[in-house]
Design a protein around this motif. Structure first.
Motif, PDB file in Angstrom:
ATOM      1  N   GLU A   1     -50.973  -0.930  -5.200  1.00  0.00           N
ATOM      2  CA  GLU A   1     -51.904  -1.029  -6.389  1.00  0.00           C
ATOM      3  C   GLU A   1     -52.696   0.363  -6.501  1.00  0.00           C
ATOM      4  N   SER A   2     -53.123   0.893  -5.313  1.00  0.00           N
ATOM      5  CA  SER A   2     -53.937   2.142  -5.350  1.00  0.00           C
ATOM      6  C   SER A   2     -52.997   3.071  -6.152  1.00  0.00           C
ATOM      7  N   LEU A   3     -51.816   3.039  -6.186  1.00  0.00           N
ATOM      8  CA  LEU A   3     -50.994   4.039  -6.686  1.00  0.00           C
ATOM      9  C   LEU A   3     -50.729   3.831  -8.358  1.00  0.00           C
ATOM     10  N   GLY A   4     -51.251   2.482  -8.672  1.00  0.00           N
ATOM     11  CA  GLY A   4     -51.295   2.402 -10.015  1.00  0.00           C
ATOM     12  C   GLY A   4     -50.051   1.470 -10.391  1.00  0.00           C
ATOM     13  N   LEU A   5     -49.304   1.107  -9.366  1.00  0.00           N
ATOM     14  CA  LEU A   5     -48.250   0.207  -9.719  1.00  0.00           C
ATOM     15  C   LEU A   5     -48.692  -1.114  -9.738  1.00  0.00           C
ATOM     16  N   SER A   6     -48.126  -1.990 -10.931  1.00  0.00           N
ATOM     17  CA  SER A   6     -48.877  -3.504 -11.227  1.00  0.00           C
ATOM     18  C   SER A   6     -47.681  -4.550 -10.713  1.00  0.00           C
ATOM     19  N   ASN A   7     -48.284  -5.634 -10.954  1.00  0.00           N
ATOM     20  CA  ASN A   7     -47.609  -6.725 -10.558  1.00  0.00           C
ATOM     21  C   ASN A   7     -46.969  -6.757  -9.346  1.00  0.00           C
ATOM     22  N   VAL A   8     -47.712  -6.240  -8.352  1.00  0.00           N
ATOM     23  CA  VAL A   8     -47.048  -6.252  -6.908  1.00  0.00           C
ATOM     24  C   VAL A   8     -47.256  -7.410  -6.032  1.00  0.00           C
TER      25      VAL A   8
ATOM     26  N   LYS B   1     -41.070   3.854 -15.914  1.00  0.00           N
ATOM     27  CA  LYS B   1     -39.703   4.259 -15.396  1.00  0.00           C
ATOM     28  C   LYS B   1     -39.863   5.753 -14.665  1.00  0.00           C
ATOM     29  N   THR B   2     -39.585   5.722 -13.510  1.00  0.00           N
ATOM     30  CA  THR B   2     -39.814   6.718 -12.516  1.00  0.00           C
ATOM     31  C   THR B   2     -38.662   6.982 -11.804  1.00  0.00           C
ATOM     32  N   ALA B   3     -38.322   8.453 -11.490  1.00  0.00           N
ATOM     33  CA  ALA B   3     -37.132   8.619 -10.699  1.00  0.00           C
ATOM     34  C   ALA B   3     -37.278   7.894  -9.155  1.00  0.00           C
ATOM     35  N   ILE B   4     -36.306   7.283  -8.655  1.00  0.00           N
ATOM     36  CA  ILE B   4     -36.504   6.636  -7.463  1.00  0.00           C
ATOM     37  C   ILE B   4     -37.203   7.696  -6.104  1.00  0.00           C
ATOM     38  N   PRO B   5     -36.642   9.036  -6.126  1.00  0.00           N
ATOM     39  CA  PRO B   5     -37.176   9.642  -5.152  1.00  0.00           C
ATOM     40  C   PRO B   5     -38.525  10.062  -5.156  1.00  0.00           C
ATOM     41  N   VAL B   6     -39.133  10.130  -6.291  1.00  0.00           N
ATOM     42  CA  VAL B   6     -40.451  10.228  -6.611  1.00  0.00           C
ATOM     43  C   VAL B   6     -41.348   9.226  -6.070  1.00  0.00           C
ATOM     44  N   LEU B   7     -40.721   7.830  -6.476  1.00  0.00           N
ATOM     45  CA  LEU B   7     -41.574   6.518  -6.059  1.00  0.00           C
ATOM     46  C   LEU B   7     -41.494   6.348  -4.557  1.00  0.00           C
ATOM     47  N   GLU B   8     -40.191   6.792  -3.942  1.00  0.00           N
ATOM     48  CA  GLU B   8     -40.294   6.836  -2.414  1.00  0.00           C
ATOM     49  C   GLU B   8     -41.173   7.964  -1.838  1.00  0.00           C
ATOM     50  N   ARG B   9     -41.360   9.101  -2.298  1.00  0.00           N
ATOM     51  CA  ARG B   9     -42.363   9.886  -1.805  1.00  0.00           C
ATOM     52  C   ARG B   9     -43.653   9.432  -1.954  1.00  0.00           C
ATOM     53  N   ARG B  10     -44.050   9.156  -3.221  1.00  0.00           N
ATOM     54  CA  ARG B  10     -45.390   8.499  -3.453  1.00  0.00           C
ATOM     55  C   ARG B  10     -45.821   7.423  -2.629  1.00  0.00           C
TER      56      ARG B  10
ATOM     57  N   PHE C   1     -48.380   5.443   2.214  1.00  0.00           N
ATOM     58  CA  PHE C   1     -48.410   4.674   3.620  1.00  0.00           C
ATOM     59  C   PHE C   1     -49.161   5.315   4.732  1.00  0.00           C
ATOM     60  N   GLU C   2     -48.634   6.653   4.844  1.00  0.00           N
ATOM     61  CA  GLU C   2     -49.100   7.611   5.831  1.00  0.00           C
ATOM     62  C   GLU C   2     -50.681   7.626   5.642  1.00  0.00           C
ATOM     63  N   THR C   3     -51.158   7.805   4.638  1.00  0.00           N
ATOM     64  CA  THR C   3     -52.544   7.905   4.130  1.00  0.00           C
ATOM     65  C   THR C   3     -53.410   6.691   4.614  1.00  0.00           C
ATOM     66  N   ALA C   4     -52.781   5.543   4.153  1.00  0.00           N
ATOM     67  CA  ALA C   4     -53.704   4.386   4.598  1.00  0.00           C
ATOM     68  C   ALA C   4     -53.440   3.770   5.920  1.00  0.00           C
ATOM     69  N   PHE C   5     -52.299   4.125   6.595  1.00  0.00           N
ATOM     70  CA  PHE C   5     -51.904   3.271   7.882  1.00  0.00           C
ATOM     71  C   PHE C   5     -51.771   4.302   9.031  1.00  0.00           C
ATOM     72  N   GLY C   6     -51.953   5.641   9.077  1.00  0.00           N
ATOM     73  CA  GLY C   6     -51.876   6.722   9.857  1.00  0.00           C
ATOM     74  C   GLY C   6     -50.481   6.847  10.271  1.00  0.00           C
ATOM     75  N   ARG C   7     -49.336   6.590   9.897  1.00  0.00           N
ATOM     76  CA  ARG C   7     -48.076   6.485  10.445  1.00  0.00           C
ATOM     77  C   ARG C   7     -46.982   6.808   9.105  1.00  0.00           C
ATOM     78  N   HIS C   8     -45.997   7.782   9.395  1.00  0.00           N
ATOM     79  CA  HIS C   8     -44.964   7.669   8.462  1.00  0.00           C
ATOM     80  C   HIS C   8     -44.062   6.617   8.705  1.00  0.00           C
ATOM     81  N   VAL C   9     -43.574   6.117   7.479  1.00  0.00           N
ATOM     82  CA  VAL C   9     -42.543   5.073   7.459  1.00  0.00           C
ATOM     83  C   VAL C   9     -41.747   5.377   6.128  1.00  0.00           C
ATOM     84  N   ASP C  10     -40.321   5.312   6.654  1.00  0.00           N
ATOM     85  CA  ASP C  10     -39.233   5.410   5.472  1.00  0.00           C
ATOM     86  C   ASP C  10     -39.289   4.199   4.644  1.00  0.00           C
ATOM     87  N   ILE C  11     -39.240   4.481   3.243  1.00  0.00           N
ATOM     88  CA  ILE C  11     -39.170   3.597   2.256  1.00  0.00           C
ATOM     89  C   ILE C  11     -38.064   3.775   1.372  1.00  0.00           C
TER      90      ILE C  11
END
Length: 181
Positions: free
Chosen positions: A29-36, A51-60, A65-75
């Motif tokens: 939700e902090s990214l502006g995503l809705s109805n999460v 509508k956003t390109a999939i790779p852009v959503l994945e990177r965001r 996630f890394e900022t919030a939880f301190g660890r990289h996770v592939d999404i």
């Protein structure tokens, strides 16, 4: 607005710490995503966004996630239509009845090439199956053996970035995006 499914590879932060789904939802939700919404406590998100390109959503999502939880996770992110297509292409419908946990799909960021199938099949036990459908790896696991060599054969190092979900989760996510819940 478009509906998307996001699958986190692993939400274990270390030393028995897991990501709480309410925190994951707040991060999205902090990214502006809705109805999460989340499904099961294993890192499944459904959300809406322009509508956003999939790779852009994945990177965001990965950066947040890394900022919030301190660890990289592939999404891995899929649009709702692509998720419904994936679910409708289950090549093992008879094995998917009942508990639904014997069938799984490894959802891939980049499609797996057909020429890797023989190598995967070589790791399957007699009562296991593996097929590629649309670049994703579908598996039927043995009920007789507590562990399968297929999981190790379909790992990140060999196949690329992907994450596995059992048929129950695939079906429930399809219901969520299909009904807009």
């Amino acid at each position: 607005m478009q509906t998307y499914v996001a699958l986190l590879y692993s939400i274990i932060l270390g030393a028995g710490r897991r990501v709480v789904m309410s925190d994951l939802k707040a991060m999205a939700e902090s990214l502006g995503l809705s109805n999460v919404r989340t499904l099961v406590a294993t890192g499944n998100l459904v959300f809406e966004s322009e509508k956003t390109a999939i790779p852009v959503l994945e990177r965001r999502l990965e950066a947040a996630f890394e900022t919030a939880f301190g660890r990289h996770v592939d999404i891995i992110v899929r649009g709702a239509g692509d998720w419904l297509k994936l679910a409708s292409r289950n090549p093992f419908p008879s094995e998917s009845t009942g508990a639904g946990d014997q069938v799984a799909v490894r959802v891939m960021r980049k499609a797996v090439a057909e020429d890797v199938l023989p190598g995967l099949q070589a790791h399957a036990a007699e009562d296991e199956k593996v097929l590629l459908v649309g670049g994703d790896i579908w598996l039927v696991f043995s009920r007789e053996r507590p562990s399968s060599r297929l999981l190790a054969a379909a790992n990140h190092k060999r196949m690329g970035i992907g994450t596995s979900r059992n048929w129950n989760t695939v079906r429930k996510l399809a219901e969520m995006v299909g009904s807009g819940q």
